[in-house]
Design a protein around this motif. Sequence first.
Motif, PDB file in Angstrom:
ATOM      1  N   ILE A   1      -1.201  -2.965  -2.049  1.00  0.00           N
ATOM      2  CA  ILE A   1      -1.566  -3.330  -0.682  1.00  0.00           C
ATOM      3  C   ILE A   1      -0.453  -2.828   0.224  1.00  0.00           C
ATOM      4  N   PHE A   2      -0.833  -2.082   1.261  1.00  0.00           N
ATOM      5  CA  PHE A   2       0.215  -1.542   2.147  1.00  0.00           C
ATOM      6  C   PHE A   2       0.051  -2.071   3.561  1.00  0.00           C
ATOM      7  N   ASP A   3       1.158  -1.971   4.256  1.00  0.00           N
ATOM      8  CA  ASP A   3       1.221  -2.474   5.622  1.00  0.00           C
ATOM      9  C   ASP A   3       1.044  -1.269   6.543  1.00  0.00           C
TER      10      ASP A   3
ATOM     11  N   ASP B   1      -5.491  -1.722   2.807  1.00  0.00           N
ATOM     12  CA  ASP B   1      -4.508  -2.146   3.811  1.00  0.00           C
ATOM     13  C   ASP B   1      -4.463  -3.664   3.886  1.00  0.00           C
ATOM     14  N   ASP B   2      -3.370  -4.127   4.428  1.00  0.00           N
ATOM     15  CA  ASP B   2      -3.043  -5.537   4.451  1.00  0.00           C
ATOM     16  C   ASP B   2      -4.139  -6.381   5.113  1.00  0.00           C
TER      17      ASP B   2
ATOM     18  N   LYS C   1       4.665   1.709   3.717  1.00  0.00           N
ATOM     19  CA  LYS C   1       5.368   0.426   3.586  1.00  0.00           C
ATOM     20  C   LYS C   1       4.492  -0.469   2.716  1.00  0.00           C
ATOM     21  N   TRP C   2       4.997  -0.852   1.574  1.00  0.00           N
ATOM     22  CA  TRP C   2       4.157  -1.611   0.640  1.00  0.00           C
ATOM     23  C   TRP C   2       4.366  -3.096   0.779  1.00  0.00           C
ATOM     24  N   LYS C   3       3.275  -3.819   0.838  1.00  0.00           N
ATOM     25  CA  LYS C   3       3.340  -5.282   0.791  1.00  0.00           C
ATOM     26  C   LYS C   3       3.418  -5.691  -0.659  1.00  0.00           C
ATOM     27  N   ASP C   4       2.617  -4.973  -1.423  1.00  0.00           N
ATOM     28  CA  ASP C   4       2.559  -5.295  -2.849  1.00  0.00           C
ATOM     29  C   ASP C   4       2.315  -3.966  -3.547  1.00  0.00           C
TER      30      ASP C   4
ATOM     31  N   LYS D   1      -6.471  -9.249   3.403  1.00  0.00           N
ATOM     32  CA  LYS D   1      -6.494 -10.640   3.864  1.00  0.00           C
ATOM     33  C   LYS D   1      -7.908 -11.101   4.147  1.00  0.00           C
TER      34      LYS D   1
END
Lengths: 247, 981
Positions: free
Chosen positions: B777-779, B745-746, B725-728, B750
């Motif tokens: 960046i992935f979740d 990773d997310d 699952k990609w955040k970006d 952060k």
Amino acid sequence: MSESHDGAVVVAQDVTRRYGEGETAVDALRGVSVDIAPGKATAVMGPSGSGKSTLMHILAGLDKPTSGTVGIAGTEITTLGDNDLTKLRREHIGFVFQFFNLLPMLDAKENILLPLTIAGEKPDDGWLDQLVDDVGLKDRLSHRPAELSGGQQQRVAIARALISRPTVLFADEPTGNLDSATSAEILELLRRSVAEYGQTIVMVTHDSRAAAVAHRVLFLADGEIVRELGECDAHTIHTVMEELAAA
Amino acid sequence: MGRFAVRGLLSRKLRTALTAIAIVLGVAMISGTFVLTDSIDQAFDSIFTDIRKGSNAVISGKSAFDLGDQTGVSAPTLSESLLPEVRALPDVAEAEGSVDSDATQLIGDDGKAVVSGGAPNLGFSIANGDSVFNPLTLVEGDWPGPNEVAIDKETAAKEDFEVGETIGVQAEGPVERVRVSAIVQFSSGLTIGGATLAGFDLPTAQRLFKKVGQLDEIAVAAKPGVTDAQLVREIEAILPSHAQVRTGSEQAVSDAADTNDFISFLRGFLLAFGGIALFVGSFVIANSLSITIAQRTREFATLRTIGATNRQILGSVMVEALVVGVVASIVGLFLGLLLAEGLFELFDAVGFTLPNSGLVFEPRTVVVALAAGILVTFLASVYPGFRATMVPPIAAVREGASLPGEPLDRIRGTSVAALVTAVGVVVGGFAITTTPGNTLVSALLAVLGLMLTLFGCALFPSRTLGAIVSCALGFAALVYGLFVPDLGTTRVLLWMGVGVLLVFFGVARVTTRLIPSLAAFMSPIARWAVFALLVLFWPLFTLPYWLLRYGAWGPGAAGKRVLAFVGGSLLNPLIFGIVLVMWLRRALTRWEPEWPAEFPGVIPDRSTTRVGSENARRNPQRTASTAAALMIGLALVTLVATLAAGIIASFEGAVNDLWKDSDSDYAITAQNNFSPIPIDAANAAAQAPGVVAVMNVRTGEVRAFDETIFATAVDPTARELIALKWKDGSQEVLANLGSDGVFVDDGYAKSNDLAVGSPIELTFASGVTQTYVVNGIFDPPTGGSPFGNVTLSTEAWDAKVANPRNLYTFIAMKGDVNDSNTRALEKSLAAFPNAKAQTRQEFIDNQISGLSAVLNILYVLLALSVIVSLFGIVNTLVLTVFERTREIGMLRAIGMTRRQVRQMIRHESVITALIGAALGIVLGIVLAALLIARVDFLVFSFPTTQVIVFVIAAIVVGLIAAIFPARRAAKLDPLQAIAYE
Ligand SMILES: Nc1ncnc2c1ncn2[C@@H]1O[C@H](COP(=O)(O)OP(=O)(O)O)[C@@H](O)[C@H]1O
Ligand SMILES: [Mg+2]
């Protein structure tokens, strides 16, 4: 405490004791005043539930009155704290119970010496020997209570009460749990302790033969002292008791 | 008074012994732990010292930061050219280079890799068997030459390897066949349990380990008269930057670092369980003491009437407790020696042999074990002792006496309790928050604070209020420890420990109020559960015997009895002898065998179970404390089970979420499921017919932003095989990392302010540093990320990491998961016996299997606290039977049979156990839920099967606990019981 009671060792004035509250309250004592003279045996008699035990507990400082005062050896005890009461017990009070209350893991001798051990005092060997002789336990000293008969256990209890030469010895139905022959022996023992050592005794009983040993007999009914007799025989006492029961 | 206390104890031997067992077990666990870990420690120390015995100095590669054990990356190697330079130094007498590998797999005669639990498979070079540097001695054969191997004695014996035989060995490449030239052992004779040793000559080792032209270490001996320090200084001058030199003894210490970490972990871990057992034991002791004190009210009152002070009464109770504590602790201390011996055997039995050079009994063991046992006993006796002082003298003549004019002043009592509690909270909180946690003063302060808090809570005149305060404080501590960020592990653990303790205490106290309804609720359950359990299991064990018994002297028609007898003897001829003996004994003595014939007795007998359940209810405080001890054990077991269920569910969910469905999925891992495997294995598998795509995952430690973190590396094929699952970013990131791209990773992004395009500088173990660019960046899924914080491409990874290895390899094949695909893969892996191919479900199960092993160990260790609580139930029941002697005699006199008496006691026992189980299970689940709520990657999953097992276990505990007290109760002679005074 005033000394107006000409040398009495225990003085109670207007003692009342109420158990419970409100509607279920029971007045076990309703204003009892009594002086116990030194060197004499006093018996407290009365029907069951008349307040004998309650009176004795209060006189001995085991229980506190709802109102009134109690003095032992010149000390007002109803306001004493626990530590002072304990000290008073060590010096002035001995107990003999109906159910003996010996410590099962100690032998007879240790039970007898217990009050001194607790107080951290050295036993007076002469006194111990004499006492043991008098109560007739010479060859039973190393037995545990479980190995003794009821009468022998009560002898141990009496010796235990006397070992510290208390100002006053309290006994609640000391023969209540014994057969009549044994009772007679125990009573004789108590009588002799008064006669020979000048021991002051307060004894609660409903056995007229027991009361006959005393110099003075108080009769309680419904929480009040209703009669008083001087030295007299069992028959007289029995008659008074019958009268009271009938009343 | 002390003398009477001891006399009193002696006159209550059985009761005292039962009380003491609780402490004995806990102390045994503590002393056993110390003895075990000290012994292992000593054995490892002598092994490590032995290894460096001949070395005055050791040169090795220097990693840029401290590396963990078995993480997939290792320290940089030395160049072989360094060796002549070292030898040329003026003070060097002798120097010798070596290589090693902790993944040198021996292949057994059956073609399978020799694995034993998690023990390492050590491979190393022996340049010269006769040199001072060699810690080994020959048992048989000659030192290995080219293509030869020396094997340790244990492995040789286990696998039947003989000198002269040819066996398979696999390190970094495919399996090679080598000749066994020697059987060897350490000169000291010690063995590293389960580990296999394989020694080669230097060139063979370098080839097998893929370290041709390289060395891992150079051992150096000094000329006479040269100190180690001098030698080290001299060598330092010529060392390249990625190398380091230590004296031989320093090197031994550094070699031992990992094992020392393991040993101190093991020590802490086992001590925690000893502590739990002691905590449970403290409940048992407090409860037994309270009961005994209640029973001795008249004795204390009599002592008071003849002049004993409060303090003397308190003293005598405390002396009694201390005597019990001292004796029990001493017994426990020595039982610990046995336990350590037993644990050695236990570890041996599960294939994890620990080295043992004799049991080590340190003075520290004696001091800590005795102190813990005595202190716990002492603390547990404070409150009961305090209660004993409240016995008024008048209780000598009158039951249930209370003095007039001094009803407990509720308001004052409450404020005193609140004050004590508050002081405790402040002291404890201060100790935990302001100090790092392991200094003696803060530890003592924390304990003091905790004790004050508990004591304060116990002081509340309203039991319920005290319990609520305790629970509230407990949960507050838990929540604080779990959810306040950046507390550090020690403090989090402390807060949680303290919190759990307070909650246990609070629940235990408030339970008193609930006992009547709980007991009423449990009674029918207990009745039918016991029935069901006995119906299920009883016949299995005793049917043949029961038939024989019925045949021998049961009622009924002769034909039936004969049939039963014959059937019985056919079913189990062995029983025949037993029955004969029983029959003889019955005929010759007054013995009446009852238990096997009790079958009809378990059919719920309403009146009897009713009395039993009334009994459980009539002294709520006693039942509550007894149940509380079991509650603690079961709460912890349930906590563990719920967490495990959560981990398993989360892991399974994560794997299925991430791993894209293809027609067929396979995974390759090491036989033990977690060791890194050589890349060659995956390359061989890629050649199998039908393979569509192969994705390797490598992992290891790197440093970034001044922190050592886990990094992973994946092949570009990841785009096809996994779905993130990609955040970006998108799946394309996976395929296009190239030589300088990473994804993170997310959470990591952060906390380090990373966005796509941000640079990130990584330092590898070799000391090489390079800057990469964040591509995506992935979740991470709930259930955990399969990736480290930072993920590179395998291409970039291999450029920086020497000897890269895979952790997992995922493979997609044409067609279904079927036998021919599986066989094709397995065939391609034939040269890599340490690699195994598995389907997706097998992979999941295998990954979880490590967890089940850990779980089983946890269950075994927690069982100790359950056993302690079992003794608690036995103790309470024995005391209760003693107290009710007259009553039981009366029941017998009016017609209750022995069997009914037993049933009555048993029923009470099972109800108590069930109450403990119900409270424990609920509490365990609540605590687990709290933890799971804290840990992002865990999902909650209800451990249904386990909970059912725990309830059954609790019933069994109740039944076992009742055996002895019930026998005692049934044996009471009604006449004597009534005459008893
Ligand atoms: N602890 C108590 N609570 C309530 N009532 C009591 C208590 N002790 C005694 N009584 C009541 O007080 C009265 C006097 O009791 P007691 O002194 O024991 O009588 P006696 O010894 O003469 O038989 C009785 O009516 C009894 O029921
Ligand atoms: Mg009376």
